[in-house]
Scaffold this motif. Structure first.
Motif, PDB file in Angstrom:
ATOM      1  N   ASP A  91      20.740   3.955  39.939  1.00 22.59           N
ATOM      2  CA  ASP A  91      21.509   2.989  40.719  1.00 22.59           C
ATOM      3  C   ASP A  91      22.709   2.522  39.909  1.00 22.59           C
ATOM      4  O   ASP A  91      22.697   2.524  38.668  1.00 22.59           O
ATOM      5  CB  ASP A  91      20.638   1.794  41.097  1.00 22.59           C
ATOM      6  CG  ASP A  91      19.554   2.163  42.090  1.00 22.59           C
ATOM      7  OD1 ASP A  91      19.736   3.134  42.844  1.00 22.59           O
ATOM      8  OD2 ASP A  91      18.504   1.480  42.097  1.00 22.59           O
ATOM      9  N   LYS A  99      25.906  -0.368  38.998  1.00 19.10           N
ATOM     10  CA  LYS A  99      26.035  -1.791  38.710  1.00 19.10           C
ATOM     11  C   LYS A  99      27.352  -2.377  39.236  1.00 19.10           C
ATOM     12  O   LYS A  99      27.492  -3.597  39.302  1.00 19.10           O
ATOM     13  CB  LYS A  99      25.939  -2.040  37.208  1.00 19.10           C
ATOM     14  CG  LYS A  99      24.581  -1.677  36.618  1.00 19.10           C
ATOM     15  CD  LYS A  99      24.519  -2.019  35.143  1.00 19.10           C
ATOM     16  CE  LYS A  99      23.150  -1.697  34.562  1.00 19.10           C
ATOM     17  NZ  LYS A  99      23.057  -2.024  33.113  1.00 19.10           N
ATOM     18  N   THR A 106      28.038  -3.266  48.101  1.00 14.25           N
ATOM     19  CA  THR A 106      26.770  -3.525  48.778  1.00 14.25           C
ATOM     20  C   THR A 106      25.646  -2.746  48.094  1.00 14.25           C
ATOM     21  O   THR A 106      25.894  -1.916  47.207  1.00 14.25           O
ATOM     22  CB  THR A 106      26.866  -3.118  50.247  1.00 14.25           C
ATOM     23  OG1 THR A 106      27.115  -1.703  50.325  1.00 14.25           O
ATOM     24  CG2 THR A 106      27.984  -3.879  50.952  1.00 14.25           C
ATOM     25  N   ARG A 107      24.433  -3.019  48.522  1.00 14.91           N
ATOM     26  CA  ARG A 107      23.293  -2.284  47.974  1.00 14.91           C
ATOM     27  C   ARG A 107      23.402  -0.794  48.270  1.00 14.91           C
ATOM     28  O   ARG A 107      22.981   0.039  47.475  1.00 14.91           O
ATOM     29  CB  ARG A 107      21.984  -2.843  48.554  1.00 14.91           C
ATOM     30  CG  ARG A 107      21.663  -4.251  48.106  1.00 14.91           C
ATOM     31  CD  ARG A 107      20.344  -4.710  48.668  1.00 14.91           C
ATOM     32  NE  ARG A 107      19.250  -3.861  48.232  1.00 14.91           N
ATOM     33  CZ  ARG A 107      17.980  -3.994  48.643  1.00 14.91           C
ATOM     34  NH1 ARG A 107      17.686  -4.953  49.525  1.00 14.91           N
ATOM     35  NH2 ARG A 107      17.054  -3.177  48.208  1.00 14.91           N
ATOM     36  N   TRP A 108      23.999  -0.460  49.435  1.00 12.01           N
ATOM     37  CA  TRP A 108      24.185   0.960  49.772  1.00 12.01           C
ATOM     38  C   TRP A 108      25.179   1.614  48.828  1.00 12.01           C
ATOM     39  O   TRP A 108      25.006   2.760  48.403  1.00 12.01           O
ATOM     40  CB  TRP A 108      24.653   1.078  51.224  1.00 12.01           C
ATOM     41  CG  TRP A 108      24.899   2.490  51.647  1.00 12.01           C
ATOM     42  CD1 TRP A 108      26.092   3.144  51.684  1.00 12.01           C
ATOM     43  CD2 TRP A 108      23.911   3.416  52.081  1.00 12.01           C
ATOM     44  NE1 TRP A 108      25.946   4.426  52.114  1.00 12.01           N
ATOM     45  CE2 TRP A 108      24.582   4.626  52.376  1.00 12.01           C
ATOM     46  CE3 TRP A 108      22.542   3.361  52.258  1.00 12.01           C
ATOM     47  CZ2 TRP A 108      23.924   5.753  52.832  1.00 12.01           C
ATOM     48  CZ3 TRP A 108      21.887   4.478  52.723  1.00 12.01           C
ATOM     49  CH2 TRP A 108      22.559   5.670  53.005  1.00 12.01           C
ATOM     50  N   LEU A 151      25.694   0.846  45.734  1.00 15.29           N
ATOM     51  CA  LEU A 151      25.108   0.979  44.392  1.00 15.29           C
ATOM     52  C   LEU A 151      23.836   1.811  44.385  1.00 15.29           C
ATOM     53  O   LEU A 151      23.220   1.984  43.324  1.00 15.29           O
ATOM     54  CB  LEU A 151      24.805  -0.418  43.828  1.00 15.29           C
ATOM     55  CG  LEU A 151      26.003  -1.353  43.663  1.00 15.29           C
ATOM     56  CD1 LEU A 151      25.543  -2.728  43.170  1.00 15.29           C
ATOM     57  CD2 LEU A 151      27.029  -0.766  42.686  1.00 15.29           C
ATOM     58  N   MET A 152      23.443   2.331  45.522  1.00 15.80           N
ATOM     59  CA  MET A 152      22.193   3.080  45.610  1.00 15.80           C
ATOM     60  C   MET A 152      22.349   4.454  44.977  1.00 15.80           C
ATOM     61  O   MET A 152      23.399   5.105  45.085  1.00 15.80           O
ATOM     62  CB  MET A 152      21.788   3.213  47.075  1.00 15.80           C
ATOM     63  CG  MET A 152      20.375   3.745  47.291  1.00 15.80           C
ATOM     64  SD  MET A 152      19.959   3.803  49.051  1.00 15.80           S
ATOM     65  CE  MET A 152      19.947   2.048  49.434  1.00 15.80           C
TER      66      MET A 152
END
Length: 674
Positions: free
Chosen positions: A48, A50, A71-73, A75-76
């Motif tokens: 992932d 940062k 977004t979390r997507w 950084l996925m």
């Protein structure tokens, strides 16, 4: 020319788009790569990210809605995006196909799945809410308190681990310490020393609401990552049965007795040789003290010991009734007699060690159990005062004002350890007056307290130690010296106590032999002291209800009183220990020689009550009726034996003459019947 060039460019752009659409897009879709054709964050296929890859303007479209933050997507990791991209459409297509093919079944499955997902979402929200509540209530306040002294950031809490179940047994609280943290006597720079350790402990206990006495801290300072862990001390089990303590009971030897299980299910043991010669119980009504007493008594009986039970309640230890090594006393008269018997045995054992200090090493231990001592210490003086007045009125003699049996209790407390005589006194409040005085109570080093023990009682039984109060039945605290052990007493049934007590007999023959043992040998095995006289029943008290062997007449006593025994010269009598002070003058004594044994049986005069109890005469199976027959015969029959003397104001009779009277009475009865 320009037209042709423009047309070629359009065809090239169209070909590139078609190539990206047919090959590039599926490839990036399947392998989780950004669809725009370039990386925007530092996320890789397996890790992932940062943040953005650089400070340039290359950002995703969603950054417009998040204020420029990824977004979390974004950084996925690539494999996670690939999984979502592949399995989500596949799942949608699968559900659509199932809906078309199996509409009813698919609707049911979809409903169940939707409910499951909804439940998981709600559970996730609840867990997240609890975690936020836990963090806000416990973790962050503790971090704020510890961070300045340790030099950590109160915002990033990777150095502090407080699980949500930290108040449960088995939970571990961890605090990472700085690499320069040391443990020394002096204050280190920055407060990181022994005082810092104390500060850390106090902060953890205060902020988390933990009892310091129930927690243990373990500082690990070796290496580059020092830390401290806090754990709950092992708890006392809620209940204990025979199977839980069977192994400990079987492995206990000598004078060690298992009381129950303490913290970590470790056996709590008291040694009446090394720890405390006597045991005091101060437990309120319904606290389980009778079961605790029964456990100790059954263990002593299992090792061949003797038990004398003084039970004003008359039925606290029914499991012990009928055991040949138990003297169960219910009435005050029986208790008085039994204590006088114990006092005589203590004196005999003390005298037996005058010439040989190891003379009683094999003698069985004797445990005197005093149930409800508060009640007993009130009743016995009143009973003695009434009995003393009756004896004085009938005989004119002046019995002692203080009850002799109470004096015996005090003497056992002071001198019982060496002759292997021990007291187990149970009281609802073990005051100094109840225990026979403050000095006598000091010999009860082992003190057991439990349910119903008040702070006042705790303070005078275990001064200087914080009171431990409980309302749990069977939960006790053993106070010895400066230590206090909490434990749960073993809850044995009557049947289990009975089986444990009778395990002292190897077989039925040994059991029958014990039942036939003469009364004078209740406290000792035959032959425990060489050349002792095995039977003597001179009583030191007044109006006893059972035979009390105060005097064990040794053969050496005949040397001091030549001519007392007809037909036996002083030189023919073996030498041993003697006790003769309490014998009152009598007219004569009879002697029966036991051939081949080297022993001499000396029968001293007995009272009528003693004659019935010892089965010297058997005129009726009912002891009370037999005594009435003897008293009536003495008044009405001329051939009834004359008294052989007096002892403490009571007439005594020659046992041989009583037997002769009974034989003649039986013959006369047969003649009359015929």
């Amino acid at each position: 020319m320009n037209t042709n060039t423009s047309s070629k460019r359009q065809k090239g752009s169209l070909s590139a788009f078609l190539g990206w659409l047919l090959f590039g897009l599926p490839f990036r879709w399947v392998f989780g790569l950004p669809l725009v054709g370039r990386r925007l964050t530092d996320a890789t296929f397996v890790h992932d990210g940062k943040g953005w890859l650089s400070e340039s303007d290359r950002k995703s479209l969603t950054a417009f809605f998040t204020g420029g933050e990824p977004t979390r997507w974004d950084l996925m990791a690539g494999y996670k995006r690939a999984a979502w991209r592949v399995f989500t459409p596949a799942a949608v297509l699968g559900v659509a196909w199932c809906w078309v093919t199996y509409e009813t079944q698919t609707a049911i499955a979809a409903t169940l799945a939707a409910g499951l997902v909804l439940g998981l979402v709600v559970a996730s929200w609840i867990v997240r809410w609890q975690r936020r509540e836990h963090m806000a209530r416990y973790v962050r306040p503790l971090a704020v308190a510890l961070a300045p002294a340790l030099g950590w950031s109160p915002d990033k809490l990777t150095w502090l681990n407080v699980p949500r179940n930290f108040k449960s047994e088995g939970a571990v609280i961890r605090v990472d310490l700085p690499a320069d943290f040391v443990d020394g006597d002096d204050q280190e720079e920055g407060g990181r020393g022994s005082s810092a350790r104390s500060m850390i402990d106090k902060a953890v206990y205060k902020k988390l609401g933990l009892p310091a006495g129930e927690m243990t801290s373990r500082y690990e300072l070796v290496g580059a990552f020092p830390q401290v862990e806090y754990r709950w001390r092992p708890q006392v089990p809620a209940s204990v049965d025979l199977d839980d303590v069977r192994e400990a009971i079987e492995s206990a030897t000598g004078a060690k007795f298992v009381l129950g299980l303490g913290r970590g299910r470790k056996a709590v043991v008291v040694d009446i040789d090394d720890d405390s010669p006597h045991i005091a119980q101060s437990v309120g009504s319904g606290g389980g003290k009778s079961v605790q007493i029964g456990l100790i008594a059954a263990q002593l009986l299992a090792r061949g010991g003797r038990v004398v039970i003084l039970d004003p309640k008359r039925g606290s230890h029914r499991w012990a009734i009928g055991h040949p090594n138990v003297s169960y006393c219910r009435s005050l008269e029986e208790m008085h007699d039994a204590l006088m018997l114990v006092g005589a045995e203590m004196d005999r054992r003390q005298r037996a060690t005058d010439e040989d200090e190891h003379a009683i090493d094999d003698a069985p231990r004797v445990l005197v159990i005093v149930e409800e001592r508060n009640t007993l210490m009130e009743r016995i003086p009143d009973w003695w005062a009434e009995h003393r007045a009756i004896v004085k009125a009938e005989t004119g003699n002046e019995p002692p004002k203080i009850c002799p049996s109470l004096r015996v209790l005090r003497e056992i407390a002071f001198m019982g350890r060496e002759p292997r005589l021990h007291l187990l006194s149970a009281a609802q409040q073990a005051t100094a007056q109840t225990m026979g005085g403050g000095a006598a109570r000091e010999n009860y080093v082992a003190r057991i307290m439990g349910r119903g023990t008040t702070p006042q009682t705790w303070n005078f039984l275990a001064p200087g130690r914080d009171p431990h109060l409980t309302e749990r039945k069977g939960r006790f605290f053993l106070a010895m010296g400066s230590s206090v052990q909490e434990f749960q007493g073993a809850n044995l049934s009557r049947r289990e106590l009975h089986a444990l007590a009778w395990s002292c007999f190897a077989d039925k023959a040994a059991e029958l032999e014990a039942k036939e043992r003469p009364a004078a040998l209740f406290f000792r095995e035959p032959g425990a002291v060489a050349a002792e006289v095995v039977e003597a029943v001179t009583s030191p008290s007044v109006g006893l209800s059972s035979p009390v062997p105060d005097t064990v007449m040794m053969a050496s006593d005949l040397r001091k009183h030549p001519g007392t025994v007809p037909g036996v010269s002083p030189a023919e009598v073996p030498v041993s220990t003697v006790q003769q002070e309490a014998i009152s003058p009598v007219k004569h004594q009879t002697v029966e020689a036991v051939s081949g044994s080297g022993l001499t049986l000396i029968e001293s005069p007995v009272t009528l009550r003693e004659a019935v109890a010892r089965h010297i005469v058997n005129v009726s199976p009912d002891p009370d009726k037999a005594l009435e027959i003897l008293k009536s015969a003495r008044k009405r029959e001329e051939k009834f034996p004359a008294p052989a003397g007096q002892r403490s104001g009571a007439h005594v009779f020659d046992p041989a003459e009583l037997r002769r009277w009974e034989r003649n009475r039986a013959k006369s009865s047969k003649v009359e019947t015929a």
